[in-house]
Design an enzyme around this catalytic site. Structure first.
Site, short mmCIF file in Angstrom:
data_model
loop_
_atom_site.label_atom_id
_atom_site.label_comp_id
_atom_site.label_asym_id
_atom_site.label_seq_id
_atom_site.Cartn_x
_atom_site.Cartn_y
_atom_site.Cartn_z
N ASP A 1 55.58 37.99 85.84
CA ASP A 1 55.35 36.62 85.37
C ASP A 1 56.56 36.18 84.58
O ASP A 1 57.21 36.98 83.90
CB ASP A 1 54.06 36.51 84.55
CG ASP A 1 54.08 37.32 83.27
OD1 ASP A 1 54.56 36.80 82.23
OD2 ASP A 1 53.62 38.48 83.28
N ASP B 1 46.27 31.32 80.03
CA ASP B 1 46.82 32.32 79.10
C ASP B 1 46.21 32.04 77.73
O ASP B 1 46.58 31.09 77.05
CB ASP B 1 48.34 32.20 79.07
CG ASP B 1 49.01 33.10 78.04
OD1 ASP B 1 48.31 33.87 77.35
OD2 ASP B 1 50.25 33.03 77.92
N GLU C 1 45.64 33.92 74.18
CA GLU C 1 46.05 35.10 73.43
C GLU C 1 46.26 34.76 71.97
O GLU C 1 45.90 33.68 71.52
CB GLU C 1 47.33 35.69 74.05
CG GLU C 1 48.52 34.72 74.07
CD GLU C 1 49.77 35.34 74.66
OE1 GLU C 1 50.48 36.04 73.91
OE2 GLU C 1 50.03 35.14 75.89
#
Length: 295
Positions: free
Chosen positions: A94, A183, A185
Site C-alpha cells: 500500500d 483506514d 487507526e
C-alpha cells in the site's frame, strides 16, 4: 522506506518554592477536594470530541497513511512472517503521497500482485499522486484499490464516505479493482479514539460502510489493528459478515484478530521491505484475489 517517530522530550528539574494558603482558603480547598472525591464517576459527563484539525496549520495529511501510527503505538516484531497459514499468501503493498511517483513495472517484477492507494483524508484532502499510483499499478498488471484515512471527529462517516467515493474511492467489476477501504487507526493528531465513545465510533464506521455500499455496491474493507479496535469500538463484532478485514500487525504471525472476523483478508505485516510503502499479504492465492475484486 523505513519510517520512525520521535517522542523524546526534555523536562526541567527546577521546583519553585511553595506558598502557604491562608487558613480559610486552605479549608475551602480541602472541602472541594473531599467533595470531588465523593462525586460519582459519571458526574463529569461524556468526554468532549477531539477538535478537528482540517483546515488548520496542524493538518498534515501527507504524513498520514495506513499504518503511519501503528509502530509508535504497538512496535515492530523481529523477523519475516512465518507463512504457516492454511492458504497461499499473495504479496502486495500500500502506498500514499509519502511514496511519490512509483515505478510500477519494477514493483510488478519484484512480485507484487495488488496495491491499495490512499485517495483521501477527511473531506479536504486528496492524494496528489493518486492518479499515478492508482492508474500506474493497474497498467502494470496489479489489482488495485483505493483507501480513505478516517478522521471521525472531523465530520460524519456518511459525509467522509461520500467524499471518498467522489474522489477515487469507487469500484468497478473489472476483476482488477479491490473493494474501497477504510483506514481507521490511532489518531495522528491527539486522542487515540478521536474523542468518540465506543458506541459512537461503531456508529461512525457503520455510517461510512453503509454509504460506501450504497454508492458502489461493495462494503469497504476495514483496515485497523486488534488493539485499536478493542479500545475504540469495545471490540465490536458486527462487521465481520459484511466487511473484509485488513489487519495491521508488524510481527512474524498475524496474531489475534479483531472480534467478529474469523480470518483476515489482508495482513499488513511490515512498514518497509521489498516494495515501496507497506508490505502486505492477501490471504489466498491469486485467483481468490481476482474473485474478491470481481465481487
Amino acid at each position: 522506506m523505513l519510517r520512525s517517530s520521535r517522542s523524546a522530550r526534555t523536562t526541567g528539574t527546577h521546583r519553585p518554592a511553595r506558598r502557604r494558603l491562608p487558613a480559610a482558603a486552605a479549608l475551602a480547598a480541602a472541602t472541594a477536594l473531599v467533595a470531588a472525591a465523593a462525586a460519582p464517576a459519571h458526574a463529569a459527563g461524556p468526554a468532549p470530541v477531539a477538535p478537528a484539525v482540517e483546515g488548520t496549520a496542524a493538518f498534515h495529511p501527507d504524513r498520514d497513511f495506513a499504518g503511519s501510527t501503528v509502530a509508535a503505538h504497538e512496535g515492530r516484531g523481529a523477523g519475516a512472517p512465518v507463512l504457516s497459514l492454511a492458504a497461499t499468501q499473495t504479496p502486495g503493498l500500500d502506498v500514499a503521497s509519502y511514496q511519490g511517483n512509483v515505478t510500477w513495472s519494477s514493483v510488478a517484477a519484484d512480485g507484487a500482485r495488488f496495491a491499495y492507494v490512499k485517495a483521501t483524508e477527511g473531506t479536504g484532502y486528496t492524494n496528489p499522486y493518486f492518479a499515478q499510483q492508482y492508474n500506474g499499478s493497474y497498467n502494470a498488471g496489479l489489482i488495485r484499490g483505493a483507501y480513505h484515512f478516517a478522521l471521525p471527529n472531523s465530520s460524519s462517516g456518511a459525509t467522509q464516505a461520500a467524499y471518498f467515493v467522489s474522489h477515487g474511492g469507487g469500484w468497478s467489476a473489472d476483476g482488477k479493482t479491490l473493494p474501497p477501504a477504510l483506514d481507521i487507526e490511532y489518531n495522528p493528531y491527539g486522542a487515540t479514539c478521536y474523542g468518540l465513545g465506543q458506541s459512537a465510533m461503531v456508529s461512525w464506521i457503520r455510517d461510512f460502510s453503509t454509504t460506501v455500499h450504497s454508492r458502489t455496491g461493495r462494503y469497504p474493507t476495514i483496515y485497523t489493528t486488534t488493539n485499536w479496535w478493542a479500545q475504540c469500538t469495545g471490540n465490536y463484532g458486527g462487521f465481520g459478515t459484511t466487511n473484509p478485514l485488513w489487519v495491521a500487525r508488524y510481527a512474524s504471525t498475524v496474531g489475534t484478530l479483531p472480534n467478529g472476523w474469523g480470518y483476515q483478508t489482508f495482513w499488513q505485516f511490515a512498514d518497509s521491505g521489498t516494495f515501496p510503502g507497506d508490505q502486505n499479504y492477501f490471504n489466498g492465492a491469486a485467483d481468490r484475489l481476482r474473485a474478491l475484486a470481481l465481487g
